[in-house]
Design an enzyme around this catalytic site. Structure first.
Site, short mmCIF file in Angstrom:
data_model
loop_
_atom_site.label_atom_id
_atom_site.label_comp_id
_atom_site.label_asym_id
_atom_site.label_seq_id
_atom_site.Cartn_x
_atom_site.Cartn_y
_atom_site.Cartn_z
N GLY A 45 61.83 17.36 59.15
CA GLY A 45 61.76 17.77 57.75
C GLY A 45 60.35 17.75 57.19
N HIS A 46 59.36 17.63 58.05
CA HIS A 46 57.96 17.49 57.59
C HIS A 46 57.06 18.45 58.34
CE1 HIS A 46 54.16 15.32 56.62
NE2 HIS A 46 54.83 14.93 55.57
N PHE A 47 57.00 19.62 58.17
CA PHE A 47 57.69 20.49 57.23
C PHE A 47 58.34 21.60 58.04
CE2 PHE A 47 53.95 18.71 55.07
CZ PHE A 47 54.56 18.06 54.02
N VAL A 52 53.97 18.91 60.67
CA VAL A 52 52.76 18.10 60.60
C VAL A 52 53.18 16.64 60.70
CG1 VAL A 52 50.79 17.44 59.15
CG2 VAL A 52 51.62 19.80 59.10
#
Length: 138
Positions: A45-47, A52
């Site tokens: 979820g990042h991103f 990242v």
């Protein structure tokens, strides 16, 4: 030491064991390495579409590298707990496929508290720097 050896001295396990290898350079300095594979839980979820490595994960990678020194110094195999982060700066993004090289050192100790500084680089560029502290506890 590789992951199997690290598991003998660190309490971390997958998915939170975030160093692939580490070595003591001397009594107060360690070097660690982690290659970001791309399928790690923290990238989900990042991103989405632009993964990242989160800054907090970079701090954890530095801390685990430093713990190699703490566990070796302790002898009693107490658990290292983060007690503080200071002067952390993120200078470069870390992406899947990157290998982050960590160097950290103990700057002061007053057992059970230990103070350290570290930096992480990718391809010779500094990605993260910071100071941190730990307490070794039962």
């Amino acid at each position: 030491m590789k992951r199997d050896e690290l598991k003998k001295i660190l309490p971390h396990r997958e998915p939170m064991l975030l160093i692939d290898e580490a070595e003591k350079i001397d009594e107060s300095t360690a070097h660690g390495r982690y290659t970001v594979k791309g399928d790690e839980f923290f990238l989900q979820g990042h991103f989405p579409g632009n993964p990242v490595v989160p800054g907090v994960i970079l701090c954890e990678i530095m801390a685990q590298t430093c713990c190699v020194l703490l566990i070796a110094a302790d002898g009693n195999h107490k658990t290292p707990y983060f007690t503080g982060l200071n002067k952390v700066k993120f200078r470069e993004k870390v992406f899947p496929g990157d290998t982050i090289e960590i160097t950290c050192s103990i700057t002061k100790s007053k057992p059970p508290f230990y103070f350290a500084k570290g930096s992480g680089s990718v391809n010779g560029k500094v990605a993260v720097v910071g100071e941190f502290s730990f307490a070794l506890m039962d």
